[in-house]
Scaffold this motif. Structure first.
Motif, PDB file in Angstrom:
ATOM      1  N   SER A 113       0.718  -1.173  -0.068  1.00 39.00           N
ATOM      2  CA  SER A 113       0.036   0.121   0.122  1.00 39.00           C
ATOM      3  C   SER A 113       0.836   1.222   0.120  1.00 39.00           C
ATOM      4  CB  SER A 113      -0.861  -0.200   1.340  1.00 39.00           C
ATOM      5  OG  SER A 113      -1.616   1.201   1.282  1.00 39.00           O
ATOM      6  N   SER A 114       1.997   1.278   0.755  1.00 34.92           N
ATOM      7  CA  SER A 114       2.633   2.340   1.084  1.00 34.92           C
ATOM      8  C   SER A 114       3.541   2.644  -0.360  1.00 34.92           C
ATOM      9  CB  SER A 114       3.839   2.248   1.909  1.00 34.92           C
ATOM     10  OG  SER A 114       4.612   1.017   1.689  1.00 34.92           O
ATOM     11  N   MET A 115       3.438   1.822  -1.307  1.00 34.49           N
ATOM     12  CA  MET A 115       4.031   2.175  -2.577  1.00 34.49           C
ATOM     13  C   MET A 115       3.431   2.191  -3.909  1.00 34.49           C
ATOM     14  SD  MET A 115       7.363  -0.654  -2.328  1.00 34.49           S
ATOM     15  CE  MET A 115       8.101  -0.212  -4.051  1.00 34.49           C
ATOM     16  N   ARG A 116       2.086   2.393  -3.673  1.00 40.88           N
ATOM     17  CA  ARG A 116       1.038   2.183  -4.869  1.00 40.88           C
ATOM     18  C   ARG A 116       1.074   3.539  -5.595  1.00 40.88           C
ATOM     19  NH1 ARG A 116      -3.277  -0.614  -1.532  1.00 40.88           N
ATOM     20  NH2 ARG A 116      -2.482  -2.744  -1.619  1.00 40.88           N
ATOM     21  N   TYR A 201     -16.096   1.520   0.882  1.00 43.44           N
ATOM     22  CA  TYR A 201     -16.049   1.002  -0.313  1.00 43.44           C
ATOM     23  C   TYR A 201     -17.411   1.260  -0.981  1.00 43.44           C
ATOM     24  CZ  TYR A 201     -16.229  -2.569  -3.933  1.00 43.44           C
ATOM     25  OH  TYR A 201     -16.555  -3.275  -5.044  1.00 43.44           O
ATOM     26  N   ARG A 202     -18.511   1.270  -0.412  1.00 35.94           N
ATOM     27  CA  ARG A 202     -19.690   1.682  -0.974  1.00 35.94           C
ATOM     28  C   ARG A 202     -19.894   2.955  -1.265  1.00 35.94           C
ATOM     29  NH1 ARG A 202     -23.619   0.971   3.239  1.00 35.94           N
ATOM     30  NH2 ARG A 202     -23.333   2.921   3.685  1.00 35.94           N
ATOM     31  N   ARG A 203     -19.253   3.940  -0.464  1.00 36.15           N
ATOM     32  CA  ARG A 203     -19.232   5.216  -0.978  1.00 36.15           C
ATOM     33  C   ARG A 203     -18.259   5.673  -2.402  1.00 36.15           C
ATOM     34  NH1 ARG A 203     -15.873   9.510  -0.270  1.00 36.15           N
ATOM     35  NH2 ARG A 203     -17.233  11.728  -0.063  1.00 36.15           N
ATOM     36  N   LEU A 308      -5.739   7.946 -10.016  1.00 30.27           N
ATOM     37  CA  LEU A 308      -6.040   8.010  -8.554  1.00 30.27           C
ATOM     38  C   LEU A 308      -7.312   7.164  -8.334  1.00 30.27           C
ATOM     39  CD1 LEU A 308      -5.444  11.435  -7.786  1.00 30.27           C
ATOM     40  CD2 LEU A 308      -3.948   9.666  -6.934  1.00 30.27           C
ATOM     41  N   LEU A 309      -8.152   7.047  -9.460  1.00 28.86           N
ATOM     42  CA  LEU A 309      -9.344   6.116  -9.531  1.00 28.86           C
ATOM     43  C   LEU A 309      -8.897   4.829  -8.950  1.00 28.86           C
ATOM     44  CD1 LEU A 309     -11.520   7.135 -12.661  1.00 28.86           C
ATOM     45  CD2 LEU A 309     -11.831   7.262 -10.312  1.00 28.86           C
ATOM     46  N   PHE A 310      -7.780   4.101  -9.615  1.00 30.22           N
ATOM     47  CA  PHE A 310      -7.320   2.977  -9.174  1.00 30.22           C
ATOM     48  C   PHE A 310      -6.839   2.688  -7.945  1.00 30.22           C
ATOM     49  CE2 PHE A 310      -4.461  -0.952  -9.560  1.00 30.22           C
ATOM     50  CZ  PHE A 310      -5.527  -1.704  -9.461  1.00 30.22           C
ATOM     51  N   THR A 311      -5.973   3.663  -7.691  1.00 37.00           N
ATOM     52  CA  THR A 311      -5.118   3.512  -6.365  1.00 37.00           C
ATOM     53  C   THR A 311      -6.300   3.854  -5.129  1.00 37.00           C
ATOM     54  OG1 THR A 311      -4.543   5.962  -6.158  1.00 37.00           O
ATOM     55  CG2 THR A 311      -3.004   4.262  -7.389  1.00 37.00           C
ATOM     56  N   GLU A 312      -7.257   4.752  -5.195  1.00 35.37           N
ATOM     57  CA  GLU A 312      -8.097   4.995  -4.200  1.00 35.37           C
ATOM     58  C   GLU A 312      -9.140   3.728  -4.067  1.00 35.37           C
ATOM     59  OE1 GLU A 312      -8.148   7.511  -2.038  1.00 35.37           O
ATOM     60  OE2 GLU A 312      -6.189   7.601  -2.908  1.00 35.37           O
ATOM     61  N   HIS A 315      -7.475   1.466  -1.837  1.00 38.69           N
ATOM     62  CA  HIS A 315      -7.407   2.092  -0.428  1.00 38.69           C
ATOM     63  C   HIS A 315      -8.987   1.557   0.205  1.00 38.69           C
ATOM     64  CE1 HIS A 315      -3.462   3.621  -0.398  1.00 38.69           C
ATOM     65  NE2 HIS A 315      -3.583   4.529  -1.470  1.00 38.69           N
ATOM     66  N   ALA A 316      -9.847   2.089  -0.604  1.00 36.62           N
ATOM     67  CA  ALA A 316     -11.172   1.881  -0.254  1.00 36.62           C
ATOM     68  C   ALA A 316     -11.709   0.043   0.034  1.00 36.62           C
ATOM     69  CB  ALA A 316     -12.151   2.408  -0.942  1.00 36.62           C
ATOM     70  N   SER A 317     -11.048  -0.589  -0.447  1.00 37.70           N
ATOM     71  CA  SER A 317     -11.550  -2.007  -0.544  1.00 37.70           C
ATOM     72  C   SER A 317     -11.055  -2.760   0.532  1.00 37.70           C
ATOM     73  CB  SER A 317     -10.969  -2.741  -1.868  1.00 37.70           C
ATOM     74  OG  SER A 317     -11.261  -2.156  -2.998  1.00 37.70           O
ATOM     75  N   PRO A 318     -11.848  -3.559   1.329  1.00 41.72           N
ATOM     76  CA  PRO A 318     -11.365  -4.358   2.338  1.00 41.72           C
ATOM     77  C   PRO A 318     -10.273  -5.248   1.962  1.00 41.72           C
ATOM     78  CG  PRO A 318     -13.775  -4.514   2.122  1.00 41.72           C
ATOM     79  CD  PRO A 318     -13.262  -3.902   0.828  1.00 41.72           C
ATOM     80  N   PRO A 319      -9.044  -5.243   2.599  1.00 38.98           N
ATOM     81  CA  PRO A 319      -7.892  -6.304   2.135  1.00 38.98           C
ATOM     82  C   PRO A 319      -8.434  -7.680   2.088  1.00 38.98           C
ATOM     83  CG  PRO A 319      -7.278  -4.576   3.966  1.00 38.98           C
ATOM     84  CD  PRO A 319      -8.979  -4.378   3.703  1.00 38.98           C
TER      85      PRO A 319
END
Length: 390
Positions: A113-116, A201-203, A308-312, A315-319
């Motif tokens: 996550s820290s490098m995405r 995630y829903r938002r 940012l659409l993909f990286t966000e 971040h929003a998805s449950p791991p």
């Protein structure tokens, strides 16, 4: 290179060489979205059950590149040649969507996550430079031929297949770690409900769907305006893509850096506001040099949106359910991508091109402001705190 060449020059092939209708140009955008939607539904059920993603991605992306040969082999003597090209292009998106889902799951597994932001920023710069070279060379070569000739385009699509084969060979060289925790997951419909109850995630899915509708509504309109109204040749279409990609190369790293400093959602909203201006700016003039400048302006902000659409999303998805979350997200956006271009063409029948582009601009801007909504709440809170202290 392969995808850039096909996506850039198929519209020109259809309009100039095969004399496709406006409806067929709309289907060029919406039919791949439909096949992508079906593939996303299958991927949502299939991919979470995989333990390794590399082999799946290699197989499906190679199948995609094989369909580029179909574009070259369409029988041109038939009056249905334009429709067959549209169908072949739509068919390509079925394995492409599955391949993208597998690749996204693979890359989410490989990159922490820290490098995405930094990784995708640098990666996007490199692949954009390579894609830019392919577009420039192809556009320059097509300039030597009659724009209504069909054989040069067929040769281009064969070349795209050969480049795609090289792409697949490089993809196969990825080394995917095998972890003891990687086990096939049984299909549980409750997983989708659990995802939807995950508020971040829903938002994010709802915001991305709203923004993408306004974004993709005008996609077929750009091709129609640039080729039919501004009479852009292969060289100019290549120049438009070159201008967009050059701007992306210059700004990918900047968007990644700013996202790390100020937050991805904030920068996504700002990038979206820039992209929202592109439709209305496009129809201000058919001058080809001006349109090249508009495409450069578009690339500055488009790099932020695509990054940012993909990286966000990650971040929003449950791991624990990330591969399922990515697949479900693509299902939702597949519905949007199928409907939005058709709405754009319907608007073009009812109103003028300028008015349809204005609607797209306003919709994109509204979606961008929704991305910034949490920031607006923070600003209001700070203003309230300042007022209270004063």
């Amino acid at each position: 290179m392969a995808t850039g060449i096909v996506s850039t020059f198929v519209p020109l092939y259809l309009i100039d060489a095969l004399h496709a209708s406006h409806q067929q140009i709309a289907l060029l955008n919406s039919l791949p979205a439909l096949t992508g939607l079906i593939a996303s539904l299958l991927g949502a059920l299939w991919i979470p059950r995989l333990t390794l993603f590399r082999t799946f991605s290699v197989a499906t992306i190679f199948a995609t590149r094989l369909t580029y040969l179909l574009l070259a082999l369409v029988p041109l003597a038939t009056p249905y040649a334009a429709g067959l090209v549209v169908d072949a292009n739509a068919l390509a998106n079925f394995p492409q969507t599955l391949g993208n889902l597998g690749w996204q799951a693979l890359i989410a597994k490989l990159i922490p996550s820290s490098m995405r932001e930094s990784f995708f920023g640098r990666r996007n710069v490199l692949i954009t430079i390579v894609g830019l070279a392919g577009t420039i060379v192809t556009g320059a070569l097509l300039q030597f031929f009659n724009p209504h000739a069909k054989l040069p385009y067929q040769a281009v699509f064969v070349g795209a297949f050969l480049l795609g084969a090289i792409e697949v060979w490089y993809l196969a060289r990825h080394r995917e770690p095998v972890r003891s925790t990687d086990r096939p997951r049984p299909l549980e419909w409750s997983t989708f409900g659990d995802l939807w109850r995950h508020v971040p995630y829903r938002r994010y899915v709802l915001l991305a769907a709203f923004f993408n509708f306004g974004w993709q509504m005008s996609w077929p309109l750009f091709s129609i305006f640039q080729i039919s109204t501004a009479h852009a040749t292969g060289l100019w279409v290549g120049a438009f893509t070159m201008a967009t990609q050059a701007a992306e190369v210059l700004t990918f790293a900047w968007w990644g850096m700013k996202a790390r400093l100020h937050g991805g959602m904030k920068m996504l909203g700002i990038a979206g506001l820039g992209v929202s201006l592109v439709p209305i700016l496009t129809v201000l003039s058919p001058n080809l040099w001006y349109l090249t400048g508009v495409n450069f302006f578009s690339g500055i902000f488009l790099s932020g949106v695509t990054l940012l659409l993909f990286t966000e999303l990650l971040h929003a998805s449950p791991p624990s359910d990330r591969s399922t979350a990515i697949a479900f997200y693509n299902v939702v956006l597949g519905v949007v991508a199928f409907v939005a271009p058709e709405v754009g063409i319907v608007l073009l029948r009812w109103i003028h091109m300028e008015d349809a582009m204005l609607i797209s601009t306003l919709w994109r801007a509204a979606g961008s402001l929704f991305f910034l909504a949490p920031l607006i709440g923070t600003i209001r809170s700070r203003i309230g705190q300042f007022s209270a202290s004063a």
